[in-house]
Scaffold this motif. Structure first.
Motif, short mmCIF file in Angstrom:
data_model
loop_
_atom_site.label_atom_id
_atom_site.label_comp_id
_atom_site.label_asym_id
_atom_site.label_seq_id
_atom_site.Cartn_x
_atom_site.Cartn_y
_atom_site.Cartn_z
N LYS A 1 0.82 -1.21 0.00
CA LYS A 1 0.00 0.00 0.00
C LYS A 1 0.85 1.26 0.00
O LYS A 1 0.65 2.16 -0.83
CB LYS A 1 -0.92 -0.01 1.22
CG LYS A 1 -1.80 1.21 1.36
CD LYS A 1 -2.85 0.98 2.43
CE LYS A 1 -2.23 0.71 3.78
NZ LYS A 1 -3.26 0.53 4.83
N HIS A 2 1.82 1.36 0.91
CA HIS A 2 2.63 2.58 0.99
C HIS A 2 3.50 2.75 -0.25
O HIS A 2 3.81 3.87 -0.67
CB HIS A 2 3.49 2.58 2.26
CG HIS A 2 4.62 1.62 2.24
ND1 HIS A 2 4.47 0.28 2.55
CD2 HIS A 2 5.94 1.78 1.92
CE1 HIS A 2 5.63 -0.32 2.44
NE2 HIS A 2 6.54 0.55 2.07
N ARG B 1 2.62 1.74 -3.36
CA ARG B 1 1.72 2.24 -4.42
C ARG B 1 1.53 3.75 -4.29
O ARG B 1 1.57 4.48 -5.28
CB ARG B 1 0.36 1.57 -4.33
CG ARG B 1 0.30 0.13 -4.76
CD ARG B 1 -1.14 -0.30 -5.02
NE ARG B 1 -2.05 0.05 -3.94
CZ ARG B 1 -2.32 -0.71 -2.89
NH1 ARG B 1 -1.74 -1.89 -2.79
NH2 ARG B 1 -3.19 -0.32 -1.96
N ARG B 2 1.34 4.21 -3.08
CA ARG B 2 1.05 5.62 -2.87
C ARG B 2 2.26 6.50 -3.17
O ARG B 2 2.11 7.60 -3.69
CB ARG B 2 0.54 5.83 -1.44
CG ARG B 2 -0.82 5.17 -1.25
CD ARG B 2 -1.33 5.18 0.17
NE ARG B 2 -2.61 4.51 0.26
CZ ARG B 2 -3.30 4.30 1.37
NH1 ARG B 2 -2.79 4.73 2.54
NH2 ARG B 2 -4.46 3.69 1.35
N LYS B 3 3.44 6.01 -2.87
CA LYS B 3 4.65 6.75 -3.24
C LYS B 3 4.81 6.81 -4.75
O LYS B 3 5.23 7.84 -5.30
CB LYS B 3 5.87 6.11 -2.58
CG LYS B 3 5.97 6.36 -1.08
CD LYS B 3 7.26 5.83 -0.51
CE LYS B 3 7.34 6.08 1.00
NZ LYS B 3 7.33 7.53 1.34
N ASP C 1 -6.57 4.50 -2.32
CA ASP C 1 -5.24 5.13 -2.25
C ASP C 1 -5.36 6.63 -2.50
O ASP C 1 -4.79 7.45 -1.78
CB ASP C 1 -4.29 4.51 -3.27
CG ASP C 1 -3.85 3.11 -2.89
OD1 ASP C 1 -3.93 2.76 -1.70
OD2 ASP C 1 -3.44 2.36 -3.79
N LYS D 1 -7.06 8.55 0.36
CA LYS D 1 -6.16 8.74 1.50
C LYS D 1 -5.15 9.83 1.22
O LYS D 1 -4.91 10.71 2.07
CB LYS D 1 -5.44 7.42 1.80
CG LYS D 1 -4.38 7.51 2.89
CD LYS D 1 -4.95 7.97 4.21
CE LYS D 1 -3.87 7.96 5.30
NZ LYS D 1 -4.37 8.57 6.57
N LEU D 2 -4.56 9.82 0.03
CA LEU D 2 -3.58 10.85 -0.33
C LEU D 2 -4.24 12.23 -0.39
O LEU D 2 -3.63 13.24 -0.04
CB LEU D 2 -2.92 10.51 -1.66
CG LEU D 2 -2.00 9.27 -1.64
CD1 LEU D 2 -1.60 8.89 -3.06
CD2 LEU D 2 -0.76 9.53 -0.79
N THR E 1 1.27 11.46 4.54
CA THR E 1 0.84 10.23 5.20
C THR E 1 1.78 9.81 6.32
O THR E 1 1.33 9.43 7.41
CB THR E 1 0.73 9.10 4.16
OG1 THR E 1 -0.19 9.50 3.13
CG2 THR E 1 0.24 7.82 4.80
#
Length: 294
Positions: free
Chosen positions: A44-45, A47-49, A80, A83-84, A196
């Motif tokens: 998850k982290h 993907r967000r980066k 995602d 959240k971002l 985040t």
């Protein structure tokens, strides 16, 4: 006859080379397909980066493209992005997301040189609210910086978690203060971190009180012009037993882009002047104490 035989051999050789090349190309394609199918999925982290990195390269990303790339469902990518967006790192758009566009809100340095006397008065009163030995969260802002300076000047023993480098540096002048800096994405115009990582770090700590600023406060509650800061302030409010809002009187009645919370989320408001009658009545109904720094 010999020449004819050589010509035939040459053609066979050329055909063999071409066939060999085709086989190699096919093998390469098969290898790529296997790599795509067998490579481990991003966490998850991660993907967000990757999403944030992509938005540095182009202004818009689509959910469908990201879902294909990460080999996850569209709903996963949508979560995602939500959240971002909540952390103030991107703007949601139909079917995807947009890179943040810098607004015309004054930078930290510009705000720090305006209404200095008023901010100093607010900072002095707020510093006296802190009891020796308490744990605090202090967010980034020109008014909270004045608070940090008075805490350092008074030598108040405290442990402070902050996302602001100027606040950390001011408190670092005092041997009585233990300063903890949040991790996160650095915002140069504010000399602070957001994002985040910072929000999740704050969620792992609980403190006696938080002291935060805001771009405005109205009957709906405090609000913030810098979206990434709104998420930081919300996290600090959740993790604190007592919450103080430090804000100069010119921001009373002002509504900024991102809502921070409700009036009831704040224990007291510290300002250089009393709010107008309508806002004062709303604060009273929400049991929020107003402290005027004279």
């Amino acid at each position: 006859m010999q020449q004819f035989f050589l010509q035939k051999c040459g053609k066979v050789h050329n055909f063999g080379c071409k066939l060999g090349n085709l086989i190699q190309i096919q093998k390469a394609h098969m290898s790529i397909d296997v790599d795509i199918e067998t490579r481990p999925k991003l966490r998850k982290h991660e993907r967000r980066k990757h999403i944030l990195l992509e938005l540095r390269l182009r202004p818009h990303v689509r959910i469908s493209e990201l879902a294909d790339r990460f080999r996850v469902s569209s709903e996963t990518v949508r979560r995602d992005l939500e959240k971002l967006s909540a952390d103030g790192l991107l703007d949601r758009a139909h079917g995807g997301a947009l890179a943040l566009v810098s607004g015309k809100y004054p930078t930290f340095d510009e705000r720090a040189t305006a209404r200095v006397e008023e901010r100093e008065r607010i900072g002095r009163v707020a510093a006296h609210l802190v009891q020796p030995g308490e744990t605090l969260m202090i967010d980034s802002g020109s008014t909270t910086l004045q608070l940090a300076r008075f805490l350092a000047f008074d030598g108040t023993a405290c442990t402070v978690i902050t996302n602001s480098f100027p606040v950390a540096m001011a408190l670092g002048q005092s041997e009585a203060a233990n300063v903890i800096i949040c991790p996160g994405d650095y915002l140069p115009s504010e000399s602070a971190v957001i994002g985040t990582d910072a929000v999740e770090f704050l969620a792992r700590h609980s403190v006696d009180r938080c002291l935060i600023g805001a771009s405005g406060i109205a009957e709906a509650g405090p609000s913030e012009a810098v979206r990434g800061f709104a998420a930081i302030k919300r996290a600090m409010l959740r993790q604190s037993a007592i919450a103080h809002l430090l804000i100069d009187g010119q921001k009373f009645g002002r509504k900024s882009l991102a809502q921070v919370g409700n009036l009831s989320d704040v224990s007291s408001v510290v300002s250089d002047q009393a709010p107008a009658e309508e806002l004062a009545a709303s604060l009273k109904r929400a049991n929020v104490e107003v402290l005027v720094a004279r």
